[in-house]
Write a protein that holds these residues in place. Structure first.
Motif, PDB file in Angstrom:
ATOM      1  N   ALA A   2    -138.548  77.587   2.803  1.00  0.00           N
ATOM      2  CA  ALA A   2    -139.651  78.027   1.954  1.00  0.00           C
ATOM      3  C   ALA A   2    -140.980  77.763   2.643  1.00  0.00           C
ATOM      4  O   ALA A   2    -141.096  76.895   3.516  1.00  0.00           O
ATOM      5  N   GLY A   3    -141.995  78.518   2.246  1.00  0.00           N
ATOM      6  CA  GLY A   3    -143.313  78.341   2.829  1.00  0.00           C
ATOM      7  C   GLY A   3    -143.999  77.087   2.324  1.00  0.00           C
ATOM      8  O   GLY A   3    -143.535  76.429   1.393  1.00  0.00           O
ATOM      9  N   LYS A   4    -145.107  76.767   2.935  1.00  0.00           N
ATOM     10  CA  LYS A   4    -145.889  75.580   2.593  1.00  0.00           C
ATOM     11  C   LYS A   4    -147.136  75.996   1.817  1.00  0.00           C
ATOM     12  O   LYS A   4    -147.858  76.910   2.214  1.00  0.00           O
ATOM     13  N   LEU A   5    -147.401  75.315   0.707  1.00  0.00           N
ATOM     14  CA  LEU A   5    -148.644  75.514  -0.034  1.00  0.00           C
ATOM     15  C   LEU A   5    -149.708  74.601   0.563  1.00  0.00           C
ATOM     16  O   LEU A   5    -149.529  73.383   0.630  1.00  0.00           O
ATOM     17  N   ILE A   6    -150.798  75.194   1.026  1.00  0.00           N
ATOM     18  CA  ILE A   6    -151.921  74.447   1.594  1.00  0.00           C
ATOM     19  C   ILE A   6    -153.028  74.457   0.555  1.00  0.00           C
ATOM     20  O   ILE A   6    -153.631  75.495   0.278  1.00  0.00           O
ATOM     21  N   TYR A   7    -153.271  73.316  -0.042  1.00  0.00           N
ATOM     22  CA  TYR A   7    -154.171  73.185  -1.189  1.00  0.00           C
ATOM     23  C   TYR A   7    -155.495  72.601  -0.697  1.00  0.00           C
ATOM     24  O   TYR A   7    -155.637  71.399  -0.505  1.00  0.00           O
ATOM     25  N   LEU A   8    -156.465  73.474  -0.469  1.00  0.00           N
ATOM     26  CA  LEU A   8    -157.752  73.077   0.114  1.00  0.00           C
ATOM     27  C   LEU A   8    -158.802  72.903  -0.984  1.00  0.00           C
ATOM     28  O   LEU A   8    -159.012  73.805  -1.805  1.00  0.00           O
ATOM     29  N   THR A   9    -159.449  71.757  -1.005  1.00  0.00           N
ATOM     30  CA  THR A   9    -160.488  71.493  -1.995  1.00  0.00           C
ATOM     31  C   THR A   9    -161.699  70.864  -1.312  1.00  0.00           C
ATOM     32  O   THR A   9    -161.674  70.539  -0.131  1.00  0.00           O
ATOM     33  N   ARG A 100    -160.016  69.677  -6.924  1.00  0.00           N
ATOM     34  CA  ARG A 100    -159.601  68.275  -6.804  1.00  0.00           C
ATOM     35  C   ARG A 100    -159.080  67.749  -8.136  1.00  0.00           C
ATOM     36  O   ARG A 100    -158.117  66.986  -8.182  1.00  0.00           O
ATOM     37  N   GLY A 101    -159.714  68.169  -9.219  1.00  0.00           N
ATOM     38  CA  GLY A 101    -159.319  67.693 -10.534  1.00  0.00           C
ATOM     39  C   GLY A 101    -157.951  68.178 -10.980  1.00  0.00           C
ATOM     40  O   GLY A 101    -157.353  67.606 -11.888  1.00  0.00           O
ATOM     41  N   HIS A 102    -157.445  69.237 -10.347  1.00  0.00           N
ATOM     42  CA  HIS A 102    -156.156  69.812 -10.728  1.00  0.00           C
ATOM     43  C   HIS A 102    -155.063  69.463  -9.720  1.00  0.00           C
ATOM     44  O   HIS A 102    -153.928  69.918  -9.850  1.00  0.00           O
ATOM     45  N   LEU A 103    -155.368  68.612  -8.751  1.00  0.00           N
ATOM     46  CA  LEU A 103    -154.404  68.308  -7.696  1.00  0.00           C
ATOM     47  C   LEU A 103    -153.127  67.694  -8.249  1.00  0.00           C
ATOM     48  O   LEU A 103    -152.024  68.051  -7.822  1.00  0.00           O
ATOM     49  N   ARG A 104    -153.247  66.785  -9.198  1.00  0.00           N
ATOM     50  CA  ARG A 104    -152.041  66.136  -9.731  1.00  0.00           C
ATOM     51  C   ARG A 104    -151.102  67.152 -10.353  1.00  0.00           C
ATOM     52  O   ARG A 104    -149.894  67.132 -10.105  1.00  0.00           O
ATOM     53  N   ARG A 109    -145.964  70.667  -9.654  1.00  0.00           N
ATOM     54  CA  ARG A 109    -145.238  71.932  -9.516  1.00  0.00           C
ATOM     55  C   ARG A 109    -144.804  72.188  -8.075  1.00  0.00           C
ATOM     56  O   ARG A 109    -143.756  72.783  -7.835  1.00  0.00           O
ATOM     57  N   TYR A 110    -145.622  71.739  -7.127  1.00  0.00           N
ATOM     58  CA  TYR A 110    -145.324  71.945  -5.699  1.00  0.00           C
ATOM     59  C   TYR A 110    -145.391  70.583  -4.987  1.00  0.00           C
ATOM     60  O   TYR A 110    -146.394  70.263  -4.343  1.00  0.00           O
ATOM     61  N   PRO A 111    -144.344  69.768  -5.117  1.00  0.00           N
ATOM     62  CA  PRO A 111    -144.375  68.386  -4.599  1.00  0.00           C
ATOM     63  C   PRO A 111    -144.654  68.292  -3.101  1.00  0.00           C
ATOM     64  O   PRO A 111    -145.184  67.279  -2.629  1.00  0.00           O
ATOM     65  N   ASP A 112    -144.315  69.337  -2.359  1.00  0.00           N
ATOM     66  CA  ASP A 112    -144.428  69.284  -0.905  1.00  0.00           C
ATOM     67  C   ASP A 112    -145.731  69.900  -0.387  1.00  0.00           C
ATOM     68  O   ASP A 112    -145.873  70.170   0.796  1.00  0.00           O
ATOM     69  N   ALA A 159    -154.797  57.178   0.359  1.00  0.00           N
ATOM     70  CA  ALA A 159    -153.624  56.518  -0.204  1.00  0.00           C
ATOM     71  C   ALA A 159    -152.826  57.459  -1.092  1.00  0.00           C
ATOM     72  O   ALA A 159    -151.624  57.256  -1.299  1.00  0.00           O
ATOM     73  N   ASP A 160    -153.483  58.493  -1.608  1.00  0.00           N
ATOM     74  CA  ASP A 160    -152.817  59.461  -2.484  1.00  0.00           C
ATOM     75  C   ASP A 160    -152.292  60.656  -1.699  1.00  0.00           C
ATOM     76  O   ASP A 160    -152.103  61.736  -2.249  1.00  0.00           O
ATOM     77  N   ARG A 161    -152.078  60.483  -0.403  1.00  0.00           N
ATOM     78  CA  ARG A 161    -151.507  61.515   0.473  1.00  0.00           C
ATOM     79  C   ARG A 161    -152.399  62.755   0.545  1.00  0.00           C
ATOM     80  O   ARG A 161    -151.924  63.879   0.560  1.00  0.00           O
ATOM     81  N   VAL A 162    -153.698  62.519   0.580  1.00  0.00           N
ATOM     82  CA  VAL A 162    -154.663  63.600   0.742  1.00  0.00           C
ATOM     83  C   VAL A 162    -155.275  63.494   2.132  1.00  0.00           C
ATOM     84  O   VAL A 162    -155.718  62.422   2.544  1.00  0.00           O
ATOM     85  N   HIS A 163    -155.293  64.609   2.849  1.00  0.00           N
ATOM     86  CA  HIS A 163    -155.879  64.633   4.188  1.00  0.00           C
ATOM     87  C   HIS A 163    -157.363  64.969   4.085  1.00  0.00           C
ATOM     88  O   HIS A 163    -157.735  65.970   3.474  1.00  0.00           O
ATOM     89  N   LEU A 164    -158.202  64.138   4.686  1.00  0.00           N
ATOM     90  CA  LEU A 164    -159.637  64.384   4.707  1.00  0.00           C
ATOM     91  C   LEU A 164    -159.999  65.166   5.963  1.00  0.00           C
ATOM     92  O   LEU A 164    -159.552  64.830   7.060  1.00  0.00           O
ATOM     93  N   LEU A 165    -160.799  66.201   5.791  1.00  0.00           N
ATOM     94  CA  LEU A 165    -161.221  67.036   6.907  1.00  0.00           C
ATOM     95  C   LEU A 165    -162.742  67.105   6.894  1.00  0.00           C
ATOM     96  O   LEU A 165    -163.331  67.624   5.956  1.00  0.00           O
ATOM     97  N   ASP A 166    -163.356  66.567   7.935  1.00  0.00           N
ATOM     98  CA  ASP A 166    -164.814  66.547   7.992  1.00  0.00           C
ATOM     99  C   ASP A 166    -165.346  67.923   8.360  1.00  0.00           C
ATOM    100  O   ASP A 166    -164.954  68.502   9.368  1.00  0.00           O
TER     101      ASP A 166
END
Length: 200
Positions: A2-9, A100-104, A109-112, A159-166
């Motif tokens: 399956a494809g990967k969901l990339i959730y950018l905020t 960001r507020g809807h990330l949880r 729905r998309y754990p990966d 710590a919440d498995r979020v990648h920070l991108l400057d």
């Protein structure tokens, strides 16, 4: 696979729209779609190339099950069409301009999913907000204050498995960092799938 969901905020003014547009041709080469958002605002509104609908139209679409994800922010309703699920099942990766507020809820729905949050230095954000001229001085000050709170919470995000991108520097560097992060995550996911397959 399956494809990967990339959730950018990222905060308003962090350059999400510019980053997505600049990265779009490079994403296409990687088999990654950029899905349009449905937003309850005028189609002529300044910003991303979204599908503008009325609140009544949005509610009707939601009632018909037209959205894979939806949320509310800044007085507007946002929806991501069920085309998202079709693409993921086809093995295509999909980039979503999320909240960001809807990330949880999205992660439930998309754990990966790959969660990426853009960060921008406060002085850079102030310059960008002033240049685009959409907000009043009071609104800009509010956004700057929220951005500083966000910067102060970076450790919790990591710590919440979020990648920070400057995205404080020039656009080309932001695109390069985004693509490198996506390439690493997609490769890692493929390796995990292969490892599981080898064990069965």
């Amino acid at each position: 696979m399956a494809g990967k969901l990339i959730y950018l905020t990222g905060p308003s003014g962090s350059g999400k729209d510019s980053l997505i547009e600049a990265a779009r041709p490079h994403l296409a080469v990687r088999g990654c779609e950029v899905i349009q958002r449905v937003i309850t605002r005028s189609a002529e509104a300044v910003g991303e190339e979204a599908i503008g609908v009325s609140l009544e139209q949005f509610q009707a679409l939601k009632a018909r099950g037209a959205f894979a994800l939806d949320w509310q922010a800044n007085g507007l309703a946002y929806g991501i069409g069920v085309q998202l699920d079709a693409w993921l099942k086809q093995g295509r990766h999909v980039l979503v301009n999320g909240s960001r507020g809807h990330l949880r809820e999205a992660r439930e729905r998309y754990p990966d999913l790959l969660a990426i949050v853009l960060r921008v230095d406060t002085d850079v954000l102030q310059q960008r907000l002033l240049i685009r001229g959409r907000e009043t001085s009071e609104q800009i000050n509010d956004r700057l204050a929220r951005n500083q709170l966000f910067l102060d919470s970076e450790q919790a995000l990591v710590a919440d498995r979020v990648h920070l991108l400057d995205n404080s520097a020039e656009l080309a560097l932001g695109v390069k960092s985004l693509l490198a992060l996506i390439d690493t995550e997609i490769t890692s996911s493929a390796q995990r799938v292969n490892a599981v397959a080898d064990q069965t």
